[in-house]
Design a protein around this motif. Structure first.
Motif, short mmCIF file in Angstrom:
data_model
loop_
_atom_site.label_atom_id
_atom_site.label_comp_id
_atom_site.label_asym_id
_atom_site.label_seq_id
_atom_site.Cartn_x
_atom_site.Cartn_y
_atom_site.Cartn_z
N SER A 12 -17.25 92.15 79.42
CA SER A 12 -16.90 93.08 78.36
C SER A 12 -15.90 94.11 78.87
N LEU A 13 -15.23 94.77 77.95
CA LEU A 13 -14.30 95.83 78.34
C LEU A 13 -14.99 96.93 79.12
N LEU A 14 -16.19 97.28 78.74
CA LEU A 14 -16.93 98.33 79.44
C LEU A 14 -17.21 97.92 80.88
N THR A 15 -17.59 96.65 81.08
CA THR A 15 -17.86 96.18 82.45
C THR A 15 -16.59 96.18 83.28
N ARG A 16 -15.50 95.70 82.72
CA ARG A 16 -14.25 95.66 83.47
C ARG A 16 -13.76 97.05 83.84
N TRP A 17 -13.81 97.97 82.90
CA TRP A 17 -13.32 99.33 83.21
C TRP A 17 -14.27 100.05 84.15
N SER A 18 -15.56 99.76 84.01
CA SER A 18 -16.51 100.37 84.95
C SER A 18 -16.26 99.86 86.37
N LEU A 20 -13.40 98.76 87.52
CA LEU A 20 -12.14 99.33 87.98
C LEU A 20 -12.32 100.76 88.48
N VAL A 21 -13.04 101.56 87.71
CA VAL A 21 -13.28 102.95 88.11
C VAL A 21 -14.09 103.00 89.40
N GLY A 22 -15.12 102.12 89.49
CA GLY A 22 -15.93 102.07 90.71
C GLY A 22 -15.09 101.68 91.92
N THR A 23 -14.20 100.70 91.72
CA THR A 23 -13.34 100.26 92.84
C THR A 23 -12.42 101.38 93.29
N LEU A 24 -11.81 102.08 92.32
CA LEU A 24 -10.92 103.19 92.68
C LEU A 24 -11.70 104.31 93.37
N THR A 25 -12.90 104.56 92.89
CA THR A 25 -13.72 105.61 93.52
C THR A 25 -14.08 105.22 94.95
N ALA A 26 -14.51 103.96 95.15
CA ALA A 26 -14.86 103.51 96.50
C ALA A 26 -13.65 103.55 97.42
N THR A 27 -12.48 103.19 96.89
CA THR A 27 -11.26 103.23 97.70
C THR A 27 -10.96 104.66 98.13
N GLY A 28 -11.11 105.61 97.20
CA GLY A 28 -10.87 107.01 97.54
C GLY A 28 -11.82 107.50 98.61
N ILE A 29 -13.10 107.09 98.51
CA ILE A 29 -14.09 107.52 99.52
C ILE A 29 -13.73 106.94 100.87
N LEU A 30 -13.34 105.65 100.93
CA LEU A 30 -12.98 105.04 102.21
C LEU A 30 -11.77 105.71 102.82
N ILE A 31 -10.77 106.05 102.00
CA ILE A 31 -9.58 106.74 102.52
C ILE A 31 -9.98 108.11 103.09
N ALA A 32 -10.86 108.80 102.35
CA ALA A 32 -11.29 110.13 102.82
C ALA A 32 -12.08 110.03 104.12
N SER A 50 -5.93 112.19 100.59
CA SER A 50 -6.70 111.19 99.82
C SER A 50 -6.23 111.13 98.37
N LEU A 51 -6.01 112.33 97.78
CA LEU A 51 -5.54 112.35 96.39
C LEU A 51 -4.14 111.76 96.26
N LEU A 52 -3.28 112.11 97.28
CA LEU A 52 -1.92 111.56 97.22
C LEU A 52 -1.92 110.04 97.29
N CYS A 53 -2.89 109.49 98.00
CA CYS A 53 -2.97 108.03 98.08
C CYS A 53 -3.67 107.42 96.86
N LEU A 54 -4.70 108.10 96.38
CA LEU A 54 -5.52 107.51 95.32
C LEU A 54 -4.88 107.60 93.94
N VAL A 55 -4.26 108.76 93.62
CA VAL A 55 -3.73 108.96 92.25
C VAL A 55 -2.65 107.94 91.93
N PRO A 56 -1.64 107.71 92.76
CA PRO A 56 -0.64 106.68 92.40
C PRO A 56 -1.26 105.29 92.27
N LEU A 57 -2.21 105.00 93.18
CA LEU A 57 -2.87 103.69 93.08
C LEU A 57 -3.63 103.55 91.76
N ALA A 58 -4.34 104.63 91.35
CA ALA A 58 -5.08 104.59 90.09
C ALA A 58 -4.15 104.46 88.89
#
Length: 443
Positions: A12-18, A20-32, A50-58
């Motif tokens: 579902s769209l909710l699962t896919r977006w969830s 995606l958000v989880g992946t971006l969040t985990a990526t930000g935590i790993l970078i930090a 971390s923000l400079l790396c995460l925001v463009p990627l997101a």
């Protein structure tokens, strides 16, 4: 149209977006965490990097996901616009198995239904146009203001020597046609008119119907040639008349010939005692034949009624001296204008038929009353009534179910009623019997 295999994974769209958000969040935590190992005493620098790396990627990731959906929305808008323009040839595809795929499938199914309906409509229009163009009835569609917007082949042949009629004005067209058609159009409504002389005349039926088309008033004019049908009907009528007259003449002349021969033979032998009986029989058959011929003559030469005010009480009292009937209700006190001789003939025929139906004489009744601005004269009996077939043909001249009937009694009554501006109806009565109603205007 979007199709998925039987084992396609549905996200579902909710699962896919969830995810995606989880992946971006985990990526930000790993970078930090990685930066914190490199710069343990500089938390603000870690957060900033971390923000400079995460925001463009997101932004890049979310934009890539939204770009496909935005393209689908634009495609949906385009196909809806095409549907509004009557173009149903488009369909869409969505590669994912989610809610948007259901929307695309429903949209494509709607397009398929609209395509099929449009195809069916086009085929029906082609069929209707073929029927209209090849019908022998001339058809004109006239817009508000008198402009002709449609004419079939028969109309072009009849009114304009086969040339196009669309765009002409009806008034200009009528100025060129036969005066009889112009007069029929000027009278308004439906009616019959004749074109040509007595030897080569053509009879037409004119019908006019008004309706609204695309919010504007239009009129449909129909012209149907009835000459051939009327001639065929005339021939059939004459054949029936000849058969009836021949049958009646044979039934009367054959006994007369036999009786005359018998009388001559008795005279030759000198046995004259039976001559009075033979002559009486000849007289009876002659009177019957005379009555039969007079009935036809009366029907064929019905004169225009002479309308004079008559009082019903006086008229019905004179009628009761000739035939038995029971008078129902109170007769109107006001005089009514009609031809007394013709009305007497019509009611005598109706009352005679009622008695001959097998009804008890006391059950033969007549009623005269005013109803809703009309005068109703009803003759009732308690005979067997009529079948549906007989009811449909009883008023047709020369139609009779009686062995010795001429089929003129009801037909003559109808002619007299119509000559007075009225009509006759027949109906079976509840409980048995027949009611014949003559309806006449008061004026």
């Amino acid at each position: 149209m979007n199709e998925h295999g039987p084992k396609a994974l549905r996200l579902s769209l909710l699962t896919r977006w969830s995810a995606l958000v989880g992946t971006l969040t985990a990526t930000g935590i790993l970078i930090a965490l990685g930066l914190d190992q490199l710069l343990p005493n500089h938390p603000s620098i870690v957060v900033g990097i971390s923000l400079l790396c995460l925001v463009p990627l997101a932004v890049i990731t979310i934009r890539a996901q939204l770009q496909r959906q935005l393209s689908l929305y634009r495609a949906l808008t385009g196909t809806v616009s095409s549907y509004q323009d009557g173009d149903f040839s488009f369909s869409l595809h969505w590669p994912h198995n989610d809610e948007l795929s259901d929307l695309v499938a429903a949209h494509n199914a709607l397009g398929e239904v609209l395509r099929e309906q449009r195809l069916g409509l086009v085929q029906r229009e082609l069929l209707l146009d073929t029927m209209v163009q090849h019908t022998p009835v001339a058809m004109l569609l006239v817009a508000d203001g008198g402009a002709i917007v449609f004419a079939n082949t028969a109309a072009r042949q009849l009114l304009h020597a086969g040339r196009k009629l669309e765009g002409l004005h009806l008034a200009d067209l009528l100025a060129r046609v036969q005066p009889a058609l112009r007069e029929a159009m000027d009278r308004g409504g439906d009616g019959l008119f004749t074109i040509g002389d007595s030897e080569e005349e053509d009879v037409f039926h004119l019908a006019r119907r008004s309706f609204s088309l695309n919010g504007r008033p239009h009129e449909l004019v129909l012209l149907r040639q009835l000459t051939q049908e009327l001639r065929r009907q005339e021939v059939q009528t004459w054949k029936k008349v000849i058969r009836v007259i021949s049958h009646e003449l044979n039934n009367s002349l054959a006994p007369l010939t036999s009786l005359a021969h018998s009388g001559a033979e008795l005279v030759r032998r000198g046995q004259t005692e039976r001559l009075p009986q033979i002559l009486a029989t000849i007289e009876e058959r002659t009177r019957h034949l005379e009555s039969f011929i007079l009935g036809y003559a009366r029907f064929a030469k019905l004169p225009t009624p002479r309308l004079d005010p008559q009082h019903w009480r006086t008229f019905l009292a004179a009628l009761s001296d000739q035939v038995q009937f029971t008078l129902l209700g109170e007769v109107p006190d006001e005089p009514h204008a009609f031809d007394p001789a013709q009305m007497e003939q019509a009611l005598l025929n109706l009352l005679k038929n009622a008695h001959e139906s097998g009804s008890p004489p006391e059950q033969v009744a007549l009623e005269v009353r005013r109803v809703q601005g009309m005068l109703r004269i009803e003759v009732q009996d308690r005979g067997p009534g009529m079948s549906e077939t007989v009811l449909a043909n009883a008023l047709v001249p020369f139609y009779s179910t009686k062995r010795s009937g001429t089929g003129l009694g009801l037909a003559l009554a109808r002619e007299i009623a119509e000559a007075h501006g009225g009509r006759i109806t027949l109906a079976n009565r509840e409980g048995g019997g027949l009611a014949v109603t003559m309806i006449l205007p008061l004026a």
